[in-house]
Design an enzyme around this catalytic site. Structure first.
Site, PDB file in Angstrom:
ATOM      1  N   GLU A 152      -1.985 -24.126   6.200  1.00 44.78           N
ATOM      2  CA  GLU A 152      -2.183 -25.283   5.323  1.00 44.78           C
ATOM      3  C   GLU A 152      -1.237 -25.338   4.121  1.00 44.78           C
ATOM      4  O   GLU A 152      -1.677 -25.182   2.972  1.00 44.78           O
ATOM      5  CB  GLU A 152      -3.635 -25.320   4.839  1.00 44.78           C
ATOM      6  CG  GLU A 152      -4.636 -25.415   5.955  1.00 44.78           C
ATOM      7  CD  GLU A 152      -6.062 -25.646   5.457  1.00 44.78           C
ATOM      8  OE1 GLU A 152      -6.309 -25.502   4.252  1.00 44.78           O
ATOM      9  OE2 GLU A 152      -6.923 -25.989   6.280  1.00 44.78           O
ATOM     10  N   GLU A 204      -9.246 -24.379  12.697  1.00 39.32           N
ATOM     11  CA  GLU A 204     -10.387 -24.243  11.780  1.00 39.32           C
ATOM     12  C   GLU A 204     -11.247 -25.494  11.835  1.00 39.32           C
ATOM     13  O   GLU A 204     -10.731 -26.613  11.843  1.00 39.32           O
ATOM     14  CB  GLU A 204      -9.937 -24.086  10.316  1.00 39.32           C
ATOM     15  CG  GLU A 204      -9.348 -22.752   9.970  1.00 39.32           C
ATOM     16  CD  GLU A 204      -8.986 -22.632   8.488  1.00 39.32           C
ATOM     17  OE1 GLU A 204      -9.587 -23.352   7.662  1.00 39.32           O
ATOM     18  OE2 GLU A 204      -8.104 -21.833   8.178  1.00 39.32           O
TER      19      GLU A 204
HETATM   20  C1  BGC Z   1      -8.711 -22.712   4.541  1.00 39.72           C
HETATM   21  C2  BGC Z   1      -9.733 -21.604   4.501  1.00 39.72           C
HETATM   22  C3  BGC Z   1     -10.965 -22.066   3.734  1.00 39.72           C
HETATM   23  C4  BGC Z   1     -11.563 -23.240   4.490  1.00 39.72           C
HETATM   24  C5  BGC Z   1     -12.839 -23.797   3.862  1.00 39.72           C
HETATM   25  C6  BGC Z   1      -9.292 -24.077   4.769  1.00 39.72           C
HETATM   26  O1  BGC Z   1      -8.706 -24.951   3.848  1.00 39.72           O
HETATM   27  O2  BGC Z   1      -7.696 -22.420   5.455  1.00 39.72           O
HETATM   28  O3  BGC Z   1      -9.149 -20.460   3.949  1.00 39.72           O
HETATM   29  O4  BGC Z   1     -11.887 -21.066   3.514  1.00 39.72           O
HETATM   30  O5  BGC Z   1     -10.634 -24.280   4.561  1.00 39.72           O
HETATM   31  O6  BGC Z   1     -12.600 -24.287   2.587  1.00 39.72           O
END
Ligand code: BGC
Length: 453
Positions: free
Chosen positions: A175, A363
């Site tokens: 990101e 994610e």
């Molecule tokens: C990031 C993580 C973070 C997650 C939840 C993403 O932006 O890669 O490190 O914990 O979102 O906020």
């Protein structure tokens, strides 16, 4: 009888035989052992010592102590039928000063993690950079210093040569929009810098490193599958007024297009964001080619959607996000709207680019209040978030997108950056005092769902 709309009828196999199911983590959020052996500080070790920056003064000195608990956690993954584990390498653990002397202790630690994964039948997916820049490099300007290209190349090459014989799945950056935006423009993440003079060079250098990292991995790792990850949110205008629609376009350019388009050879979206034009003063001859890299996959990371409104008061962008908490919608503990169609929309948006190969959801997940009762954690909201997003992911596949994997954020509860340990995102609950792990209801469901594979 009408079929219950909440019923979840999908099986893991429906997503494809080779579909990659996994969990994602990041070094600073779990490892702890912040000064073990010769490890030196990262910008997050420094930032967390600054007053008022992190919820309740929390820090990642111990976190979930993955450094010492890695076997137990990987065992748990195996028990939960999780076959793919995404984690990041801590640059300052491997090269304490960022450049130069390497740490044999750091290498030994990641070798143990990688080898243990493989021994347990779990495939490692490694992110080179998940926000924890060595402090020594920040002292020289960090992402604002063009020398980061050489520093990063040295680091990427070292990791490729040390681990590339066993690790085939790589992600270059996590990101870049978040670590440049929150870290070098808003100052709410490490290293806490504010303003365009930090943000603009950081954007260009991250874009260059994204491609440099890709090429470095390609030349040193045989049969590598190389990606990089992007934060993104489906964006809709607050109204049908032209001003709001144009504001939404600008927000989309900033939040969803800024880092992918140069990599594809399309350049920066300066047509949509006039303030970005000043990036040209950092672009050197030949950079337009140097930022291009043909990634095997794009990691798409989606949590919510954003509603955008014209705002005269907002400098540069003239657009603002309408808070979910002001919209009377369901939200998570992060105050992010729960909006599952966003994942389908973003997969489609990325899939529409010519030149994007596979898409992997690297994610997706949610934070809600979890309570332990009789050694159990019942988390129906996280479970329904997960199921609703999986339905939308399947929809994207049916509509023709090349989405090949899904990684839950995250495995265990962990250090959630500026929010500290308050929001819990894990499938597995962690008691941070005792380091005891308890699989939540959502985790049990996911394990069961994966059993069908
Ligand atoms: C990031 C993580 C973070 C997650 C939840 C993403 O932006 O890669 O490190 O914990 O979102 O906020």
């Amino acid at each position: 009888m009408k079929k219950n709309e909440n019923e979840f009828a999908l099986k893991a196999d429906d997503f494809g035989e080779d579909f990659k199911w996994g969990v994602s983590t990041a070094a600073y959020q779990i490892e702890g052992a912040y000064d073990k052996h010769d490890k030196k500080a990262s910008i997050w070790d420094t930032f967390t010592t600054k007053k008022g920056k992190i919820y309740s003064g929390h820090h990642g000195k111990i976190a979930t102590d993955f450094y010492h608990n890695y076997q137990q956690d990987i065992d748990l993954m195996q028990r939960m039928n999780i076959k793919n584990f995404r984690f990041s390498l801590s640059w300052a653990r491997l090269i304490p000063d960022g450049v130069g002397k390497k740490s044999s202790h750091g290498v030994a630690f990641y070798n143990k993690v990688i080898n243990y994964c493989l021994q347990c039948g779990i495939t490692p997916w490694v992110t080179l950079y998940h926000w924890d820049l060595p402090q020594k490099l920040q002292d020289k300007g960090g992402w604002t210093n063009r020398s980061i290209i050489q520093w990063f190349q040295e680091y990427a090459e070292f990791c490729a040569l040390q681990f590339g014989d066993r690790v085939k799945n790589w992600m270059v950056l996590n990101e870049p929009m978040v670590f440049t935006g929150a870290g070098y423009f808003l100052g709410v993440h490490a290293p806490g810098k504010k303003g365009m003079r930090h943000f603009i060079p950081a954007i260009h250098h991250a874009t260059l490193c994204q491609a440099v990292g890709g090429r470095t991995l390609r030349s040193h790792v045989k049969n590598a599958y190389i990606g990089t990850t992007f934060s993104c949110s489906y964006i809709q205008a607050f109204s049908t007024h032209k001003k709001d629609i144009l504001a939404a376009n600008r927000a989309n350019a900033l939040l969803n297009r800024l880092f992918i388009e140069p990599a594809l050879g399309l350049g920066y979206p300066t047509e949509d964001i006039a303030a970005l034009k000043r990036i040209t003063s950092y672009i050197m001859p030949g950079d337009d080619k140097k930022v291009i890299f043909n990634f095997d996959f794009i990691g798409v990371q989606v949590y919510t959607r954003e509603i955008v409104k014209y705002s005269w008061w907002t400098p540069y962008l003239k657009a603002k996000l309408v808070k979910a908490t002001d919209r009377n919608v369901a939200t998570t503990l992060m105050d992010w709207e729960v909006y599952p169609p966003s994942i389908c929309k973003m997969i489609e948006q990325f899939n529409a680019y010519k030149g994007v190969g596979d898409i992997i959801i690297t994610e997706n997940g949610s934070a809600f209040t979890d309570r332990v009762l009789n050694e159990k954690v019942y988390d129906p909201k996280r479970l329904s978030y997960l199921q609703a997003h999986l339905k939308q992911l399947r929809k994207a596949q049916i509509l023709g997108s090349q989405v090949k994997g899904y990684f839950v954020w995250t495995f265990t509860d962990n250090f959630e950056w500026a929010e500290g340990y308050y929001p819990r995102f894990g499938l597995v609950y962690v008691d941070f005092k005792t380091q005891k792990r308890i699989i939540k209801t959502s985790g049990k469901w996911f394990a069961n769902f994966l059993k069908s594979k």
